[in-house]
Design an enzyme around this catalytic site. Structure first.
Site, mmCIF file in Angstrom:
data_model
loop_
_atom_site.group_PDB
_atom_site.id
_atom_site.type_symbol
_atom_site.label_atom_id
_atom_site.label_comp_id
_atom_site.label_asym_id
_atom_site.label_seq_id
_atom_site.Cartn_x
_atom_site.Cartn_y
_atom_site.Cartn_z
ATOM 1 C CD GLU A 8 -5.278 -1.087 -1.968
ATOM 2 O OE1 GLU A 8 -6.266 -0.380 -1.668
ATOM 3 O OE2 GLU A 8 -4.895 -2.061 -1.286
ATOM 4 C CE LYS A 30 -3.969 2.227 0.477
ATOM 5 N NZ LYS A 30 -5.111 2.117 -0.439
#
Length: 669
Positions: free
Chosen positions: A113, A36
């Site tokens: 992501e 992330k």
């Protein structure tokens, strides 16, 4: 390889789609990690990384502890640039890039992501899309069927197209109950057609509705943040290490309890069956792969009586409390138990990383220090044993679909051949192959090809040439459209089916795993070189008369517009909605419409082919997915057009040269 996962907005389901894709890639034997790149609304740890790990079926990774998978975390839930400003700093872009690069050196695939949509600002003047473009990372785009997603998705498509970005996958994510069913189905069909036109090389996939427990999973991630990594911070809890005594359990004919029907349970069950054990599987739900396995199934939750008559037990659910209950019940019943989670150190035995051939069983253990190290050592041994085995990989096939006798009949023919150690049958729309592991003497005898009776044009490879061929097939380099992804799953299914039937033993599975490893390097080298091309332009090349376009969706309208731009007259066949200002006829009048036409371009969205090639008396171009035209006579489809384009422009030679270089490099690495 680093791939960036973006979506239509902050609620597109990127975390779910990222975790699902990582889980699937792991099941294909790839080493995958997720990142992330900026997490907002959290302190210390990333909730999105926690969800990834829950869906992937694993706990925190060492890289999570190091902070590599969530390099930038901010407490306020807002856009990255504002979240950073609220704590008095800016997003450290170089830190993100450095962390991703480090992950790519340790793993085959890194799925990064994003945060929010494409235009979410990282800094005051740097939107996410321009950051990703500057890195040259290919993109996985996540969309869905909620109201408004079509507009948001098309805007994102235009932004990526105008920047020349590579889109490798488009994931259509379905949330349970979020979208109106009618809107959802139409959005899926419409966006798929647009994606095929704008990004013909991208793989379209639909993310299934995951179980509620995975959607709401909250995995504890007690990890240090970068600031806590100073000398004043408490060190992260060490992974327990237990001294072990190596032994092989004699379980042939004995009953072993397996509690858990997920990927771990499937792996343990297959290993126990190979050891001759009788498996009692207890779980409310199980993966469909269990249906083909000879197990005693109890489709409910675990109760202590399930241990009755068992010589050993394996607890491998995704619920730590259930695993703990199995461990305690087994201890009370004096049944040795293995726990496949954080309770492993309290169990009675562990299952090391193993590889099995006809005459050899090798186990690798680090006494609990690092499961990944054990797996890497095992994988290295697999590659070494593949070269030392007395057999060789053998491939006999043809580059098209060919009807084979029933597989049981083929298996009966092959079972009489001495020196055949394993086999599998691969059948796709453009490939029919026998994959086998056999002795050099059997291969030299020429008996193996007689089992299939393939027609003229069949090919045969053995040894390193067979490995090279299988690698290129898995990399999409032997397809009519270079780079296609579906073949990976098709080969995997063929090997799994053969293994379930008892045909594919250790050496063939080892060869397949090695070819898959090599193909990943080849695919990574080739993917950035594949050009995007609009198929409707290819279908109109050389047209000099009236063109008939079947379909009034996005692709059909694009074909009409291109034809007009070339000064060609157009007749449009429509199902429900005619195009205003065009010469339109109902789809049922196609026979009259095609008379005297130069060509037919089929762009329908249909579940079954509408046209029959035998009934068409003019050149036809099938741009539909699925196919619009049944049969091949006089018909060219998407793969034909794209493949011809690559050959005509010289791109195909460039792609094959890049693939060959990558193959040689991975062979000598």
């Amino acid at each position: 390889m680093i791939t960036f996962v973006s979506g239509v907005d902050t609620d597109a389901g990127k975390s779910i789609a990222t975790g699902w894709l990582a889980r699937r890639l792991l099941s294909e034997g790839r080493r995958v990690v997720t990142q992330k790149f900026v997490q907002t609304g959290n302190v210390g740890t990333s909730e999105d990384i926690a969800r990834h790990r829950a869906i992937m079926g694993c706990g925190p990774l060492p890289e999570d502890v190091e902070g590599l998978t969530a390099p930038e975390i901010f407490p306020y839930p807002c856009s990255p640039h504002l979240a950073a400003r609220l704590v008095g700093r800016t997003v450290d872009v170089q830190r993100i890039v450095s962390a991703a690069k480090t992950l790519s050196e340790r793993y085959d695939e890194v799925l990064v992501e994003g945060a929010g949509g494409w235009m979410a600002p990282l800094t005051e003047d740097l939107p996410t899309i321009d950051f990703v473009r500057a890195q040259g990372w290919p993109v996985i785009f996540v969309t869905g069927g909620v109201l408004g997603s079509i507009s948001h998705t098309l805007l994102a498509f235009e932004a990526m197209k105008s920047r020349g970005m590579t889109v490798s996958r488009i994931l259509y994510n379905r949330y349970p109950g979020r979208a109106d069913a009618i809107i959802d189905e139409e959005s899926c069909a419409y966006l798929r057609r647009v994606a095929a036109r704008l990004f013909p090389m991208a793989l379209w996939e639909e993310v299934p509705i995951l179980e509620e427990r995975l959607l709401k999973a909250q995995v504890p991630m007690t990890l240090p943040t970068p600031k806590e990594s100073s000398s004043d911070a408490a060190p992260p809890p060490a992974r327990p290490v237990r001294k072990t005594f190596a032994a092989n359990l004699l379980l042939e004919g004995s009953t072993v309890l397996v509690v858990g029907g997920g990927r771990v349970g499937l792996r343990k069950t297959r290993a126990l069956l190979e050891a001759g054990a009788h498996v009692r599987l207890v779980c409310p739900e199980a993966l469909p792969e269990f249906d083909a396995l000879p197990v005693e199934r109890r489709a409910r939750c675990f109760v202590p009586d399930d241990l009755n008559g068992c010589r050993a037990a394996v607890a491998c659910t995704d619920d730590r409390h259930v695993n703990r209950a199995v461990l305690e019940a087994a201890r009370a019943a004096r049944v040795p138990c293995c726990c496949a989670d954080g309770h492993w150190a309290e169990g009675d035995f562990i299952v090391p990383a193993t590889l099995r051939t006809e005459d050899l069983l090798v186990a690798v253990s680090t006494n609990g220090r690092s499961c990944r190290t054990a797996k890497e050592v095992k994988d290295a041994l697999i590659r070494r044993l593949a070269r030392c085995s007395p057999g060789q990989l053998f491939v006999h096939g043809i580059d098209r679909a060919f009807p084979l006798p029933p597989r049981e009949e083929l298996a009966e023919r092959l079972s009489f051949l001495s020196g055949l150690y394993g086999w599998a049958f691969l059948t796709t729309c453009n490939r029919t192959e026998l994959l086998a592991w056999a002795s050099p003497e059997l291969i030299a005898s020429g008996l193996l090809p007689h089992a299939l009776h393939l027609p003229q044009g069949a090919y045969t490879f053995s040894g390193e040439e067979a490995m090279r061929h299988l690698t290129m097939v898995l990399a999409g380099m032997r397809a009519r459209m270079v780079g296609e992804f579906h073949i990976v799953g098709q080969v995997r299914d063929a090997i799994d089916a053969a293994r379930a039937a008892g045909w594919a033993h250790g050496p063939l599975q080892t060869a397949y795993a090695e070819a898959l490893r090599r193909s990943q390097a080849v695919r990574a080298a080739v993917a950035p070189l594949i050009p995007n091309v609009e198929v409707e332009e290819l279908a109109l090349e050389g047209a000099s008369g009236r063109v008939v376009v079947a379909g009034t969706g996005a692709l059909g309208r694009a074909a009409v517009a291109k034809a007009h731009a070339l000064g060609l007259p157009v007749t449009v066949l429509f199902h429900r909605h005619p195009l205003e200002g065009e010469d339109c006829r109902p789809l049922g009048e196609w026979r009259e419409a095609v008379r005297g036409a130069d060509r037919l371009i089929a762009c329908l969205t249909v579940s079954e082919p509408f046209f029959d090639a035998e009934a068409l008396e003019l050149p036809a171009y099938d741009l539909g997915a699925p196919r619009n035209i049944r049969g091949d006579k006089g018909v060219r489809d998407l793969d034909d057009l794209r493949g011809d384009y690559l050959r005509r422009t010289g791109c195909l030679e460039t792609l094959h040269a890049a693939a060959e270089r990558a193959y040689q490099e991975v062979c000598h690495a």
